[in-house]
Design a protein around this motif. Structure first.
Motif: not given
Length: 306
Positions: A50-54, A56-62, A80-94
């Motif tokens: 369960q996530v809250t997209y507002t 940011a720290s929770d998204l990055r942790y997840t 917000a999901l894109i920002d969090a993914a980039a912050a934790v170095h996700v390799r690919r985003f669809v």
């Protein structure tokens, strides 16, 4: 490819198809990001977070440790999901696209739903190491099934998500189609079932590299041919209303004058169909993966067999 950790954002029908394939036909692990606990999906043994997209720290942790994010959400939540993914170095985003090619959409798109902003944000992060790929499939077959796309939990807030609300009403043997485009040529669309889209996406996870856009071919046909298949299914001719681009513009003007928002949106969907939003002539993903999509005629027959 080694096993990867996948994050699926959203719980719509397409997200569930992807999750089920990952669970049953792949060696990758995955999590599903949901705004609620979603006990029905959790009962399948899937890890629902369960996530809250507002937050940011929770998204990055997840997303820490995730290789690929597959989004089926739109708007600010996807940004917000894109920002969090980039912050934790996700390799690919669809991103949540799964329709026609972004290249053919107008700058001022009435059905943008935040897509342009998402692609712009992804382009920004691409230089920092997070790649992204759009999966282009055209129209979902589910638009023409019993209950429409909503029966598959897709397009729940769309004005054309219900049965018979887009081009063809099989139950009542009626059709309203953009027969000719502005050049006077028959309108074509590309189509595929949501289940097959999921099969292509999951198969593509094992490719060593992704281009900016992966186009998949299910069917490409004229809108008149779509109605003909419906007529064969029902064994009778449909009551057809064939529109040109110009007559659709007239219909839109009437809808706006009457302040009929639903009619306006449905007419606009026919206009963008006439403009080629769901048509693309080249396909690159089919030759890369071992997926044979179902034909529209076979899918439609099965969907209405009951």
């Amino acid at each position: 490819m080694p096993p990867m950790r996948i994050a699926i954002a959203g719980t719509c029908g397409l997200a569930q198809y992807i999750a089920n394939l990952l669970a049953t036909q792949s060696y990758h692990t995955f999590i599903v990001l949901s705004r609620n606990t979603n006990p029905t999906m959790a009962a399948r043994g899937w890890q629902i977070i369960q996530v809250t997209y507002t937050n940011a720290s929770d998204l990055r942790y997840t997303l820490a440790g995730v290789d690929t994010v597959i989004s089926t959400i739109n708007g600010d939540a996807q940004l917000a999901l894109i920002d969090a993914a980039a912050a934790v170095h996700v390799r690919r985003f669809v991103p949540s696209e799964f329709e026609g090619s972004p290249a053919v959409r107008p700058i001022h798109d009435v059905f943008d739903y935040g897509r342009r902003a998402a692609l712009s944000r992804l382009q920004h992060y691409e230089s920092r190491g997070m790649g992204f790929t759009v999966f282009t499939c055209g129209i979902f077959y589910e638009r023409f099934g019993p209950g429409g796309m909503r029966a598959s939990q897709i397009g729940l807030r769309s004005a054309i998500g219900g049965e018979g609300e887009y081009m063809m009403d099989i139950r009542n043997c009626k059709a309203k189609i953009p027969y000719y485009n502005s050049a006077g040529q028959p309108v074509h669309v590309c189509m595929m079932s949501a289940r097959d889209v999921a099969r292509f996406v999951v198969a593509a996870l094992d490719l060593s590299s992704w281009p900016r856009e992966l186009r998949m071919k299910g069917e490409r046909m004229t809108v008149s041919e779509i109605v003909s298949i419906g007529e064969v299914l029902r064994g009778r001719d449909f009551e057809r209303a064939n529109y040109t681009k110009e007559s659709l513009q007239d219909d839109l003007t009437v809808a706006q004058a009457l302040r009929d928002d639903i009619r306006e949106q449905r007419t606009q969907h026919l206009i963008v169909t006439a403009d080629g939003r769901y048509d693309f002539g080249s396909f690159n993903l089919n030759s890369m993966v071992n997926v044979i999509p179902q034909t529209f005629q076979d899918w439609l027959g099965q969907a209405w067999s009951s």
